[in-house]
Design a protein around this motif. Structure first.
Motif, PDB file in Angstrom:
ATOM      1  N   UNK A  17       0.813  -1.225   0.000  1.00 33.83           N
ATOM      2  CA  UNK A  17       0.000   0.000   0.000  1.00 33.83           C
ATOM      3  C   UNK A  17       0.842   1.269   0.000  1.00 33.83           C
ATOM      4  N   UNK A  18       2.130   1.156   0.324  1.00 34.41           N
ATOM      5  CA  UNK A  18       2.966   2.357   0.392  1.00 34.41           C
ATOM      6  C   UNK A  18       3.597   2.683  -0.963  1.00 34.41           C
ATOM      7  N   UNK A  62       2.879  -2.797   8.741  1.00 31.92           N
ATOM      8  CA  UNK A  62       2.680  -1.343   8.671  1.00 31.92           C
ATOM      9  C   UNK A  62       2.236  -0.937   7.269  1.00 31.92           C
ATOM     10  N   UNK A  63       2.865  -1.556   6.266  1.00 32.58           N
ATOM     11  CA  UNK A  63       2.535  -1.219   4.881  1.00 32.58           C
ATOM     12  C   UNK A  63       1.092  -1.572   4.546  1.00 32.58           C
ATOM     13  N   UNK A  79       5.867  10.051   1.077  1.00 32.51           N
ATOM     14  CA  UNK A  79       5.305   8.698   1.086  1.00 32.51           C
ATOM     15  C   UNK A  79       5.683   8.017   2.387  1.00 32.51           C
ATOM     16  N   UNK A  80       4.722   7.418   3.025  1.00 29.87           N
ATOM     17  CA  UNK A  80       5.013   6.679   4.261  1.00 29.87           C
ATOM     18  C   UNK A  80       3.995   5.561   4.390  1.00 29.87           C
ATOM     19  N   UNK A  81       4.091   4.832   5.484  1.00 28.46           N
ATOM     20  CA  UNK A  81       3.140   3.737   5.686  1.00 28.46           C
ATOM     21  C   UNK A  81       1.721   4.275   5.860  1.00 28.46           C
ATOM     22  N   UNK A 103      -0.180   7.286   1.108  1.00 29.82           N
ATOM     23  CA  UNK A 103       0.116   6.895  -0.262  1.00 29.82           C
ATOM     24  C   UNK A 103      -0.171   8.113  -1.143  1.00 29.82           C
ATOM     25  N   UNK A 146      -3.093   7.313  -3.852  1.00 34.90           N
ATOM     26  CA  UNK A 146      -4.402   6.763  -3.486  1.00 34.90           C
ATOM     27  C   UNK A 146      -4.834   7.227  -2.082  1.00 34.90           C
ATOM     28  N   UNK A 201      -6.562   5.713   1.010  1.00 31.03           N
ATOM     29  CA  UNK A 201      -6.885   4.370   1.509  1.00 31.03           C
ATOM     30  C   UNK A 201      -7.630   4.518   2.838  1.00 31.03           C
ATOM     31  N   UNK A 252      -9.671   2.696   5.888  1.00 32.68           N
ATOM     32  CA  UNK A 252      -9.900   1.397   6.531  1.00 32.68           C
ATOM     33  C   UNK A 252     -11.055   1.517   7.512  1.00 32.68           C
ATOM     34  N   UNK A 278     -11.179  -2.155   3.194  1.00 30.16           N
ATOM     35  CA  UNK A 278     -10.128  -1.238   2.738  1.00 30.16           C
ATOM     36  C   UNK A 278     -10.588  -0.613   1.425  1.00 30.16           C
ATOM     37  N   UNK A 285     -10.162   1.916  -1.566  1.00 29.76           N
ATOM     38  CA  UNK A 285      -9.057   2.600  -2.254  1.00 29.76           C
ATOM     39  C   UNK A 285      -9.602   3.453  -3.393  1.00 29.76           C
ATOM     40  N   UNK A 297      -8.423   6.701  -6.175  1.00 33.22           N
ATOM     41  CA  UNK A 297      -7.302   7.509  -6.700  1.00 33.22           C
ATOM     42  C   UNK A 297      -7.443   8.951  -6.248  1.00 33.22           C
ATOM     43  N   UNK A 343      -2.890  11.555  -8.750  1.00 35.98           N
ATOM     44  CA  UNK A 343      -2.620  10.226  -9.305  1.00 35.98           C
ATOM     45  C   UNK A 343      -1.955  10.362 -10.668  1.00 35.98           C
TER      46      UNK A 343
END
Lengths: 153, 183
Positions: A63-64, A125-126, B35-37, B40, B43, B45, B47, B111, B113, B115, B120
């Motif tokens: 996902x990252x 985490x990802x 960008x990190x965990x 994104x 996208x 995302x 949850x 989840x 998702x 764009x 994007x």
């Protein structure tokens, strides 16, 4: 000015249209014979270092950065991970639930307990999940595919 | 036309050509840098968790149970596929949504998702996902930027000569000092 802005927006929309078709990533596929994921997982020593073509349902994507995806095996509850070099190939999130044909080199990854915990933590985490380090009690080795090219539809 | 005039014209016109892509690459660069965990750049995302009626019968769920789960969740997007991740975890793929159902308890993890509009597409170009022809266009853009920099350096003269030298030096020394300190 309005026309210019409209043209720029249209230009930006083009890749969106292109992505709705079959997606080809990385190198073109060269193999025609599909190797079952279950075969690779069952006889890893036979496939280590070999170039193979696999086919299956994409059940998860990084996902990252889109740098890995999990392909379901032909055997229930089994899977194989396809890892690519960051940026060289980027698997889109929309690949989930689609069928992928992936060509790559099968490789065994041997991790110490610490490395395995770190990798599992990173992947949790990802994917936004949770991870309990107590579930990893020793060194771990598993098979994955170093992806070179893929077709997703 | 003298070489200074030619240099000025080249700097100006190549600069004009670079404006569009510079804006795209700069905005995309900003978001990709972060960008990190949890983020994104391409996208959104989301949850969520939910609960549905657990599977009443033993064994694997059928199409009827999948339809029931989607109905209870109010999910109307097109069904793409279904996979069993473990004997009691079913993953349903619909357009834009991945739904994990624990068939024994009915607990659901969703989840969604989507764009990020415009970003994007900008990232798609900046990260050279199209490859092929875009690689060439991006290379031309890189060379054009180089020409803008080189022709810019040749414009350092006159009253603003020292200002030009100092600012250019800062721009060049910045990354070098950072590397010296970092490495």
């Amino acid at each position: 000015m309005k026309k210019l802005l409209l043209s720029m927006l249209l230009l930006l929309a083009l890749p969106t249209l292109a992505l709705t078709e079959e997606l080809k990533l990385g190198e073109p596929l060269t193999l025609t014979e599909v190797t079952k994921v279950s075969e690779i997982n069952k006889y890893p020593e036979k496939y280590a270092g070999k170039r193979v073509l696999i086919e299956g349902l994409v059940i998860n994507v990084c996902a990252a950065r889109g740098c890995w995806m999990d392909i379901a095996s032909d055997v229930p509850f089994d899977k194989i991970q396809v890892k690519v070099v960051d940026g060289e190939i980027v698997f889109p999130m929309e690949a989930k639930g689609k069928t992928a044909r992936v060509e790559g080199i099968a490789e065994e990854l041997k991790l110490s307990q610490e490395e395995a915990i770190e990798m599992a933590r990173h992947q949790a985490m990802e994917s936004g999940g949770t991870f309990d380090p107590a579930t990893i009690t020793g060194p771990v080795s598993f098979f994955r595919l170093r992806g070179l090219g893929a077709e997703i539809k | 036309m003298g070489w200074r005039r030619l240099n000025h014209v080249l700097h100006r016109d190549i600069g004009y050509l670079c404006i569009g892509l510079t804006i795209i690459y700069a905005i995309s660069g900003l978001v990709v840098n972060h960008t990190s965990h949890g983020f994104n750049p391409s996208y959104v995302i989301e949850k969520k968790t939910a609960e549905v009626t657990p599977l009443k019968t033993a064994g694997q769920p059928d199409a009827g149970y999948v339809a029931q789960v989607l109905k209870e969740l109010g999910e109307t997007a097109a069904l793409k596929n279904v996979a069993m991740l473990s004997p009691d975890t079913m993953r349903i793929f619909v357009e834009g949504n991945t739904i994990d159902v624990h068939t024994g308890t009915g607990k659901v993890a969703l989840e969604k998702v989507t764009r990020r509009p415009v970003l994007f597409e900008m990232n798609y170009l900046h990260l050279n996902k199209p490859k092929g022809l875009w690689t060439w266009l991006a290379d031309i853009y890189a060379v054009a930027l180089l020409l803008v920099a080189l022709t810019g350096m040749l414009m350092i003269r006159g009253k603003t000569k020292w200002r030009g030298i100092i600012l250019t030096g800062v721009g060049i020394l910045g990354p070098i000092l950072f590397l010296v300190v970092l490495l």
